[in-house]
Scaffold this motif. Structure first.
Motif, short mmCIF file in Angstrom:
data_model
loop_
_atom_site.label_atom_id
_atom_site.label_comp_id
_atom_site.label_asym_id
_atom_site.label_seq_id
_atom_site.Cartn_x
_atom_site.Cartn_y
_atom_site.Cartn_z
N TYR A 243 20.19 7.07 -0.72
CA TYR A 243 18.93 7.38 -0.04
C TYR A 243 18.57 6.27 0.94
CZ TYR A 243 13.83 7.75 0.46
OH TYR A 243 12.55 7.81 0.95
N ASP A 244 18.24 6.66 2.17
CA ASP A 244 17.79 5.75 3.22
C ASP A 244 16.40 6.21 3.65
OD1 ASP A 244 17.20 4.39 5.55
OD2 ASP A 244 19.19 4.61 6.42
N PRO A 245 15.37 5.40 3.42
CA PRO A 245 14.01 5.84 3.76
C PRO A 245 13.87 6.28 5.21
CG PRO A 245 13.94 3.83 2.45
CD PRO A 245 15.38 4.06 2.79
N ALA A 246 14.52 5.57 6.12
CA ALA A 246 14.38 5.91 7.53
C ALA A 246 14.97 7.29 7.84
CB ALA A 246 15.06 4.83 8.39
N GLN A 247 16.11 7.60 7.22
CA GLN A 247 16.79 8.87 7.49
C GLN A 247 16.29 10.02 6.62
OE1 GLN A 247 21.11 8.76 7.73
NE2 GLN A 247 21.07 6.54 8.00
N ARG A 283 8.83 8.26 -6.14
CA ARG A 283 9.87 9.00 -5.43
C ARG A 283 10.83 7.96 -4.87
NH1 ARG A 283 6.67 11.00 -2.07
NH2 ARG A 283 7.20 9.78 -0.22
N GLN A 284 11.74 7.50 -5.76
CA GLN A 284 12.54 6.33 -5.45
C GLN A 284 14.00 6.51 -5.87
OE1 GLN A 284 11.53 3.62 -3.79
NE2 GLN A 284 9.41 4.34 -3.60
N PRO A 285 14.91 5.72 -5.26
CA PRO A 285 16.32 5.78 -5.67
C PRO A 285 16.52 5.19 -7.06
CG PRO A 285 15.99 4.06 -4.04
CD PRO A 285 14.70 4.81 -4.12
N LEU A 286 17.67 5.49 -7.63
CA LEU A 286 17.99 5.05 -8.98
C LEU A 286 17.83 3.55 -9.15
CD1 LEU A 286 19.10 5.61 -11.83
CD2 LEU A 286 21.41 5.56 -10.85
N ARG A 287 18.29 2.76 -8.18
CA ARG A 287 18.21 1.30 -8.31
C ARG A 287 16.76 0.83 -8.46
NH1 ARG A 287 19.70 2.44 -3.05
NH2 ARG A 287 18.16 1.87 -1.43
N ARG A 288 15.84 1.50 -7.77
CA ARG A 288 14.43 1.11 -7.88
C ARG A 288 13.87 1.49 -9.24
NH1 ARG A 288 10.66 0.04 -3.83
NH2 ARG A 288 8.84 -0.94 -4.83
N TRP A 289 14.25 2.64 -9.76
CA TRP A 289 13.81 3.02 -11.11
C TRP A 289 14.33 2.03 -12.15
CZ3 TRP A 289 10.05 6.08 -12.61
CH2 TRP A 289 9.58 7.06 -11.73
N ARG A 290 15.56 1.56 -11.97
CA ARG A 290 16.07 0.53 -12.87
C ARG A 290 15.16 -0.68 -12.86
NH1 ARG A 290 21.48 1.56 -10.50
NH2 ARG A 290 22.80 2.58 -12.07
N ALA A 291 14.78 -1.11 -11.67
CA ALA A 291 13.93 -2.29 -11.53
C ALA A 291 12.56 -2.05 -12.16
CB ALA A 291 13.78 -2.65 -10.05
N TYR A 292 12.03 -0.84 -12.01
CA TYR A 292 10.74 -0.52 -12.63
C TYR A 292 10.80 -0.78 -14.14
CZ TYR A 292 8.89 1.98 -8.49
OH TYR A 292 8.42 2.33 -7.25
N PHE A 293 11.79 -0.15 -14.80
CA PHE A 293 11.85 -0.27 -16.26
C PHE A 293 12.14 -1.71 -16.69
CE2 PHE A 293 12.19 4.39 -16.26
CZ PHE A 293 11.42 4.70 -17.38
N GLU A 294 12.96 -2.41 -15.96
CA GLU A 294 13.20 -3.82 -16.30
C GLU A 294 11.91 -4.62 -16.26
OE1 GLU A 294 16.16 -5.31 -13.67
OE2 GLU A 294 17.76 -3.97 -14.41
N THR A 295 11.10 -4.40 -15.25
CA THR A 295 9.82 -5.10 -15.14
C THR A 295 8.88 -4.72 -16.26
OG1 THR A 295 10.03 -5.23 -12.74
CG2 THR A 295 7.82 -5.51 -13.65
N TRP A 296 8.77 -3.42 -16.54
CA TRP A 296 7.87 -2.96 -17.59
C TRP A 296 8.25 -3.54 -18.95
CZ3 TRP A 296 8.40 2.83 -15.84
CH2 TRP A 296 7.75 3.00 -14.60
N ILE A 297 9.54 -3.62 -19.21
CA ILE A 297 10.00 -4.13 -20.52
C ILE A 297 9.86 -5.64 -20.59
CG2 ILE A 297 12.05 -4.37 -21.99
CD1 ILE A 297 12.95 -1.60 -20.86
N ASP A 298 10.18 -6.34 -19.51
CA ASP A 298 10.15 -7.81 -19.54
C ASP A 298 8.74 -8.37 -19.41
OD1 ASP A 298 12.87 -7.74 -19.76
OD2 ASP A 298 13.26 -8.14 -17.63
N ARG A 299 7.84 -7.63 -18.73
CA ARG A 299 6.47 -8.12 -18.54
C ARG A 299 5.50 -6.99 -18.92
NH1 ARG A 299 9.10 -10.29 -14.07
NH2 ARG A 299 8.28 -8.75 -12.58
#
Length: 488
Positions: A243-247, A283-299
């Motif tokens: 996914y490319d936000p611009a395109q 409404r985000q790519p998989l890599r961003r969802w990974r980051a979301y859950f990592e943040t929620w779990i760590d903080r």
């Protein structure tokens, strides 16, 4: 004298059977198979010998395609194709499948969604049979399944809105038949899935094909297959990392807006917290969802805990399933052993307490619009949902529905089998009270809600209600000692 069941009662009984019946129970024989290089004529002879309306094209145990009587008529006879050609030339290679443990209801919905009449059935990766629309018609619910079929036949939003208005009647029929909350939730959620899927199909017909793969994901009660009546929306989009936000951003923004606006028009109001795919954040790519859950779990701050409660209850609805499966697998590998995170989740869960006093009496709401009632959802059902979610997080359990999480937690040792039975009984009882209460309100032309007056209950039901609340309170105490003793 025995009174014959009404058409509505017969329809509801059939819905119950479909929701509870595994697909494998409908299989009458092993699958009829042919090799891809076998001639069309030889394949047709094989189907005739077995009295089958379809055959699977298989090589070395791998499913390559499917042929049916319709294919022989439309792709061979009508097209004047040489029957000596390989059967692979006419086979449908994009084949949808179901697993043997899947409910027959799900198989029928899949057929309705894609307008197909045969589904291969797998077990542990191996094909064990084929279920046809004829097999399912013998079990189908004229109410639930015909409603799903009607949803998929609509070509515009007005038609979907009119069809969705019948879901309340479906729930009243289920309640009148004494259908369990578990089965009712599954059927009502399936109707929401069907509306969502059809809206996505209409959106893509308008906007064109999706530029990169995506998974439309239900969260909250729809994600858990536990919806009753119509509720607000909880959904999101997991996009491929290409996914490319611009395109691609404008396409997916329009897609999500079309679907969320459509659901709102159908009675599923916008989420007050904007936890919907039309919100850029969700409404985000998989890599961003990974980051979301990592943040929620760590903080695990209060907002992170709230978001975990919503988005950990995710279930695939439409698109590319593997995107969500990958995300959930990675999240479930992180959460076991995260005691600080789990302690915060327990602390957050304890904010929802059953309304029991020191002497075991039931306390009603003391002021406001709902004075004199109890909130069945937030005081009874949500605490059980929270407990089951914590067990799932602690045990790395993939199940999403509350009942399945509790059953899996018992198997993994997170909770004893006896306490699991008690919690499931409490959940079933509270859910039944809620469904019957909502059905009464809908029948009176009122909006379905969760606020029950105790005078709606018999004395026996009140005692059961106290017992159910007591079970929840006891299990909350167990988790409090396990995770919070001496911590806060």
């Amino acid at each position: 004298m025995h009174t014959p069941p009404t058409p509505a009662e017969r329809d509801t009984d059939d819905a119950l059977q479909l929701a509870a019946l595994p697909v494998r129970a409908l299989l009458r024989r092993p699958p009829v198979t042919v090799a891809p290089e076998q001639s069309i004529q030889a394949a047709a002879q094989t189907m005739r010998e077995h009295g089958a309306s379809s055959a699977l094209v298989v090589r070395d145990g791998a499913l390559l395609g499917l042929i049916t009587d319709r294919d022989l008529r439309n792709r061979v006879l009508a097209a004047g194709l040489d029957p000596a050609r390989p059967v692979a030339d006419i086979a449908t290679t994009r084949v949808y499948t179901v697993q043997g443990n899947d409910p027959a209801f799900d198989a029928l919905l899949l057929m309705a969604r894609h307008n197909i009449h045969h589904l291969p059935v797998t077990d542990g990766g191996a094909v064990v049979g084929v279920v046809s629309s004829t097999d399912l018609q013998q079990q189908q619910s004229n109410s639930a399944v015909h409603l799903a079929g009607a949803i998929y036949r609509q070509d515009d939003l007005d038609g979907l809105v009119a069809t969705a208005s019948r879901i309340g009647q479906l729930q009243r029929q289920l309640a009148a038949a004494g259908t369990s909350a578990h089965v009712t939730g599954r059927i009502v959620s399936a109707m929401t899935d069907a509306l969502t899927s059809r809206l996505l199909q209409l959106a893509q017909a308008r906007l064109g094909p999706a530029p990169v793969p995506y998974a439309w994901v239900a969260a909250g009660s729809q994600g858990r297959n536990e919806q009753t009546a119509k509720s607000d929306q909880d959904n999101c989009l997991v996009l491929d990392d290409g996914y490319d936000p611009a395109q691609h951003g404008a396409y997916y923004e329009a897609l999500a807006r079309f679907v969320c606006d459509g659901l709102n028009a159908c009675g599923y109001v916008y989420c007050p917290g904007e936890m919907m795919a039309m919100t850029d954040t969700w409404r985000q790519p998989l890599r961003r969802w990974r980051a979301y859950f990592e943040t929620w779990i760590d903080r695990p701050d209060p907002k992170a805990l709230m978001l975990t409660c919503v988005f950990f209850d995710q279930r695939f609805v439409y698109g590319e399933r593997q995107l969500l499966d990958t995300l959930r697998t990675e999240v479930l590998q992180r959460t076991p052993g995260q005691r600080i995170f789990l302690a915060h989740m327990v602390s957050n869960a304890l904010t929802h307490q059953p309304p029991l006093g020191w002497l075991g009496g039931i306390h009603t709401i003391r002021r406001g619009e709902h004075e004199g009632t109890i909130d069945l959802k937030h005081s009874g059902i949500v605490p059980i949902i929270d407990l089951a979610r914590i067990y799932a997080l602690a045990g790395g359990i993939a199940a999403v529905s509350t009942r399945e999480r509790l059953q899996a937690a018992a198997s993994s040792g997170e909770i004893s089998a006896e306490r699991t039975r008690d919690l499931i009984d409490a959940l079933d009882f509270l859910g039944a009270l809620r469904i019957q209460h909502q059905a009464r309100r809908l029948a009176q032309g009122q909006t379905a809600d969760n606020f029950l007056r105790l005078d709606e209950l018999s004395e026996l039901e009140r005692r059961h209600l106290k017992d159910a609340f007591g079970v929840v309170k006891d299990l909350q105490g167990v988790l409090e000692k396990r995770y919070l003793a001496g911590r806060f």
